[in-house]
Design an enzyme around this catalytic site. Structure first.
Site, PDB file in Angstrom:
ATOM      1  CG  ASN A 110     -94.536 -43.171  76.981  1.00 38.50           C
ATOM      2  OD1 ASN A 110     -93.639 -42.350  76.783  1.00 38.50           O
ATOM      3  ND2 ASN A 110     -94.316 -44.350  77.511  1.00 38.50           N
TER       4      ASN A 110
ATOM      5  CG  HIS B 183     -96.864 -50.058  75.357  1.00 41.15           C
ATOM      6  ND1 HIS B 183     -97.228 -50.634  74.180  1.00 41.15           N
ATOM      7  CD2 HIS B 183     -95.712 -49.382  75.104  1.00 41.15           C
ATOM      8  CE1 HIS B 183     -96.347 -50.327  73.245  1.00 41.15           C
ATOM      9  NE2 HIS B 183     -95.413 -49.568  73.774  1.00 41.15           N
TER      10      HIS B 183
ATOM     11  CB  THR C 126     -89.791 -43.480  68.823  1.00 46.74           C
ATOM     12  OG1 THR C 126     -89.638 -43.694  70.224  1.00 46.74           O
ATOM     13  CG2 THR C 126     -88.503 -43.928  68.161  1.00 46.74           C
TER      14      THR C 126
ATOM     15  CG  ASP D 159     -93.213 -58.085  55.126  1.00 48.05           C
ATOM     16  OD1 ASP D 159     -92.491 -57.085  54.918  1.00 48.05           O
ATOM     17  OD2 ASP D 159     -93.127 -58.786  56.152  1.00 48.05           O
TER      18      ASP D 159
ATOM     19  CE1 TYR E 115     -89.307 -48.708  67.461  1.00 51.29           C
ATOM     20  CE2 TYR E 115     -89.025 -47.584  69.570  1.00 51.29           C
ATOM     21  CZ  TYR E 115     -89.740 -47.786  68.398  1.00 51.29           C
ATOM     22  OH  TYR E 115     -90.881 -47.071  68.180  1.00 51.29           O
TER      23      TYR E 115
HETATM   24  P1  NAD Z   1     -98.298 -52.080  66.292  1.00 46.90           P
HETATM   25  O1  NAD Z   1     -97.381 -53.249  66.381  1.00 46.90           O
HETATM   26  O2  NAD Z   1     -99.636 -52.176  66.925  1.00 46.90           O
HETATM   27  O3  NAD Z   1     -98.495 -51.679  64.748  1.00 46.90           O
HETATM   28  C1  NAD Z   1     -97.557 -51.941  63.746  1.00 46.90           C
HETATM   29  C2  NAD Z   1     -98.315 -52.549  62.566  1.00 46.90           C
HETATM   30  O4  NAD Z   1     -97.427 -52.742  61.484  1.00 46.90           O
HETATM   31  C3  NAD Z   1     -98.901 -53.922  62.892  1.00 46.90           C
HETATM   32  O5  NAD Z   1    -100.249 -53.973  62.454  1.00 46.90           O
HETATM   33  C4  NAD Z   1     -98.015 -54.899  62.111  1.00 46.90           C
HETATM   34  O6  NAD Z   1     -98.724 -56.072  61.721  1.00 46.90           O
HETATM   35  C5  NAD Z   1     -97.595 -54.044  60.941  1.00 46.90           C
HETATM   36  N1  NAD Z   1     -96.298 -54.415  60.353  1.00 46.90           N
HETATM   37  C6  NAD Z   1     -95.105 -54.546  60.995  1.00 46.90           C
HETATM   38  N2  NAD Z   1     -94.143 -54.865  60.104  1.00 46.90           N
HETATM   39  C7  NAD Z   1     -94.739 -54.925  58.887  1.00 46.90           C
HETATM   40  C8  NAD Z   1     -94.277 -55.185  57.573  1.00 46.90           C
HETATM   41  N3  NAD Z   1     -92.993 -55.477  57.327  1.00 46.90           N
HETATM   42  N4  NAD Z   1     -95.162 -55.153  56.559  1.00 46.90           N
HETATM   43  C9  NAD Z   1     -96.465 -54.859  56.780  1.00 46.90           C
HETATM   44  N5  NAD Z   1     -96.968 -54.609  57.988  1.00 46.90           N
HETATM   45  C10 NAD Z   1     -96.123 -54.635  59.031  1.00 46.90           C
HETATM   46  O7  NAD Z   1     -97.495 -50.829  66.858  1.00 46.90           O
HETATM   47  P2  NAD Z   1     -98.022 -49.384  67.328  1.00 46.90           P
HETATM   48  O8  NAD Z   1     -97.898 -49.307  68.796  1.00 46.90           O
HETATM   49  O9  NAD Z   1     -99.300 -49.057  66.663  1.00 46.90           O
HETATM   50  O10 NAD Z   1     -96.863 -48.488  66.714  1.00 46.90           O
HETATM   51  C11 NAD Z   1     -96.975 -47.972  65.392  1.00 46.90           C
HETATM   52  C12 NAD Z   1     -95.705 -47.245  65.032  1.00 46.90           C
HETATM   53  O11 NAD Z   1     -95.472 -46.214  65.979  1.00 46.90           O
HETATM   54  C13 NAD Z   1     -94.456 -48.114  65.036  1.00 46.90           C
HETATM   55  O12 NAD Z   1     -93.651 -47.733  63.942  1.00 46.90           O
HETATM   56  C14 NAD Z   1     -93.782 -47.774  66.351  1.00 46.90           C
HETATM   57  O13 NAD Z   1     -92.397 -47.917  66.258  1.00 46.90           O
HETATM   58  C15 NAD Z   1     -94.168 -46.315  66.522  1.00 46.90           C
HETATM   59  N6  NAD Z   1     -94.217 -45.837  67.916  1.00 46.90           N
HETATM   60  C16 NAD Z   1     -95.117 -46.358  68.810  1.00 46.90           C
HETATM   61  C17 NAD Z   1     -95.174 -45.855  70.120  1.00 46.90           C
HETATM   62  C18 NAD Z   1     -96.180 -46.365  71.138  1.00 46.90           C
HETATM   63  O14 NAD Z   1     -96.237 -45.808  72.243  1.00 46.90           O
HETATM   64  N7  NAD Z   1     -96.988 -47.373  70.817  1.00 46.90           N
HETATM   65  C19 NAD Z   1     -94.283 -44.839  70.521  1.00 46.90           C
HETATM   66  C20 NAD Z   1     -93.375 -44.340  69.580  1.00 46.90           C
HETATM   67  C21 NAD Z   1     -93.361 -44.833  68.275  1.00 46.90           C
HETATM   68  N1  UDP Z   2     -93.223 -49.871  83.268  1.00 44.75           N
HETATM   69  C1  UDP Z   2     -93.315 -50.520  84.478  1.00 44.75           C
HETATM   70  N2  UDP Z   2     -93.901 -51.755  84.489  1.00 44.75           N
HETATM   71  C2  UDP Z   2     -94.395 -52.363  83.368  1.00 44.75           C
HETATM   72  C3  UDP Z   2     -94.304 -51.660  82.131  1.00 44.75           C
HETATM   73  C4  UDP Z   2     -93.702 -50.422  82.124  1.00 44.75           C
HETATM   74  O1  UDP Z   2     -92.874 -50.026  85.513  1.00 44.75           O
HETATM   75  O2  UDP Z   2     -94.896 -53.497  83.436  1.00 44.75           O
HETATM   76  C5  UDP Z   2     -92.601 -48.539  83.236  1.00 44.75           C
HETATM   77  C6  UDP Z   2     -91.398 -48.454  82.315  1.00 44.75           C
HETATM   78  O3  UDP Z   2     -90.227 -48.808  83.008  1.00 44.75           O
HETATM   79  C7  UDP Z   2     -91.434 -46.971  81.908  1.00 44.75           C
HETATM   80  C8  UDP Z   2     -92.918 -46.612  81.937  1.00 44.75           C
HETATM   81  O4  UDP Z   2     -93.555 -47.634  82.722  1.00 44.75           O
HETATM   82  O5  UDP Z   2     -90.786 -46.195  82.883  1.00 44.75           O
HETATM   83  C9  UDP Z   2     -93.548 -46.599  80.563  1.00 44.75           C
HETATM   84  O6  UDP Z   2     -93.183 -47.811  79.918  1.00 44.75           O
HETATM   85  P1  UDP Z   2     -93.765 -48.261  78.516  1.00 44.75           P
HETATM   86  O7  UDP Z   2     -93.172 -49.593  78.180  1.00 44.75           O
HETATM   87  O8  UDP Z   2     -95.259 -48.158  78.543  1.00 44.75           O
HETATM   88  O9  UDP Z   2     -93.258 -47.148  77.514  1.00 44.75           O
HETATM   89  P2  UDP Z   2     -91.758 -46.623  77.179  1.00 44.75           P
HETATM   90  O10 UDP Z   2     -91.595 -45.353  77.963  1.00 44.75           O
HETATM   91  O11 UDP Z   2     -90.797 -47.687  77.511  1.00 44.75           O
HETATM   92  O12 UDP Z   2     -91.852 -46.356  75.702  1.00 44.75           O
END
Ligand code: NAD
Ligand code: UDP
Length: 328
Positions: free
Chosen positions: A169, A188, A116, A50, A140
């Site tokens: 996204n 998602h 984000t 961690d 968040y």
């Molecule tokens: P994810 O949950 O798949 O990846 C996060 C990883 O971090 C995981 O493998 C988890 O085990 C690890 N982790 C979390 N807390 C930890 C800690 N304290 N110590 C060590 N490891 C730890 O998420 P993701 O979708 O790959 O997102 C990655 C990053 O991108 C995140 O910071 C998230 O906030 C950001 N983000 C994601 C999206 C998206 O659309 N998925 C959009 C905007 C921002």
């Molecule tokens: N959404 C939806 N049904 C679902 C999941 C998401 O209608 O089961 C919609 C959500 O309200 C948003 C868009 O899809 O408008 C994308 O959502 P997601 O959670 O993938 O990403 P976000 O934009 O919240 O980061």
């Protein structure tokens, strides 16, 4: 020199590790595996632990010659953050603080990290530029903005150079078919739509069809995860070339409504996807579309997979081959 990737076993992290390995970087990964998957790590040195554990992180920095960090490790569920803010401040803010302290201790001065679109909140104008007001509407987004501000002050006082990448996204999966999106719980849109196509879910709930958009459903900017990964490598290069700390949006500049995504998925899969309209999800802005011109002009970022069909095709390949995600 090695690049340390925190959260490298997660969705976006594992795709970035794959790109770093492909260009011959030495990669060190730190992940607690709380939401990540060991088998998503295609190479490099994985240390399970961690980031809030300072002694553990010191051990990792002591073992490798790290010159840059890419920081993904965080919690990222908006709904959960509104129920349990402490959990989000503790991991996202405190976790980042420990990481910055250890970086400072070991003289590591470059960090690229996941921010984000949620830092903006409800936008006043679209497409959203980096100069837009930041006014998060959830915990968040607030923790991510706090992380950005912490880095700013570490730069001011200790010349830490950072690149904050504000993703819109993320969607899609790696072209190898080996890695893809597997969150538990999944929240998602794209994976939920494809799980419905696969019959793993009975229907997809559309959260609201009374938004001020053409079809009434929310519009988002979907960007392929491998294009996001590429941007992290460019950001590391930028910092290695002594670039100044900065913030960049990463998106395609195109908006797709929830129904657009579902209809595209029906075309790609050739299957009908049962859909039901439900209440709006709290805190969802109607339209979020990025201007990514700054990342294109300063980092030289060129997204290669900017098409909803390509994104969904790649995700569909992953979901068909891994209907239960990573089985570990
Ligand atoms: P994810 O949950 O798949 O990846 C996060 C990883 O971090 C995981 O493998 C988890 O085990 C690890 N982790 C979390 N807390 C930890 C800690 N304290 N110590 C060590 N490891 C730890 O998420 P993701 O979708 O790959 O997102 C990655 C990053 O991108 C995140 O910071 C998230 O906030 C950001 N983000 C994601 C999206 C998206 O659309 N998925 C959009 C905007 C921002
Ligand atoms: N959404 C939806 N049904 C679902 C999941 C998401 O209608 O089961 C919609 C959500 O309200 C948003 C868009 O899809 O408008 C994308 O959502 P997601 O959670 O993938 O990403 P976000 O934009 O919240 O980061």
């Amino acid at each position: 020199m090695a690049v340390l990737v925190t959260g490298g076993a997660g969705y976006i992290g594992s795709h970035t590790v794959a790109e770093l390995l492909a260009r011959g970087e030495e990669v060190v990964i730190v992940d607690s595996l709380e939401t990540g998957h060991r088998t998503s790590v295609l190479g490099g040195a994985l240390h399970v632990g961690d980031i809030r554990d300072k002694a553990f992180l010191e051990g990792v920095f002591g073992q490798h010659d790290i010159d840059a960090v890419i920081h993904f490790a965080a919690y990222s569920l908006v709904g959960e953050s509104m129920q349990n803010p402490a959990k989000y401040y503790d991991n996202n803010v405190h976790g980042t603080l420990v990481l910055l302290q250890v970086m400072q201790q070991f003289g590591v001065k470059r960090i690229v990290f996941s921010s984000t679109a949620a830092t903006y909140g409800e936008p006043e104008r679209t497409p959203i530029e980096e100069t837009a007001k930041t006014n998060p509407t959830n915990v968040y987004g607030e923790t991510k903005l706090t992380m950005e501000r912490m880095m700013r002050w570490f730069d001011e006082t200790h010349s830490l150079k950072y690149v904050a990448l504000r993703y819109f996204n993320a969607a899609g999966a790696h072209e190898s078919g080996l890695i893809g999106e597997d969150h538990c719980p999944e929240t998602h849109l794209v994976p939920i739509v494809l799980q419905t196509a696969l019959g793993k879910r009975d229907e997809i709930a559309v959260f609201g069809n009374d938004y001020p958009t053409e079809d009434g459903t929310c519009i988002r900017d979907y960007i392929h995860v491998s294009d996001l990964a590429d941007a992290h490598l460019l950001a590391v290069d930028y910092l290695r070339q002594d670039g100044e700390s900065d913030v960049f949006n990463l998106g395609s500049g195109n908006g797709f409504s929830v129904l657009d995504v579902i209809h595209t998925a029906e075309r790609v899969t050739g299957l009908s996807i049962p859909t039901v309209i439900r209440e709006r999800r709290a805190g969802d802005p109607a339209v979020l579309i990025a201007s990514a011109d700054k990342a294109k002009s300063i980092l030289g970022w060129k997204p290669k997979r900017e098409n909803m069909e390509i994104i969904i095709q790649s995700a569909w390949r992953w979901h068909q081959a891994h209907p239960n995600g990573y089985v570990e």
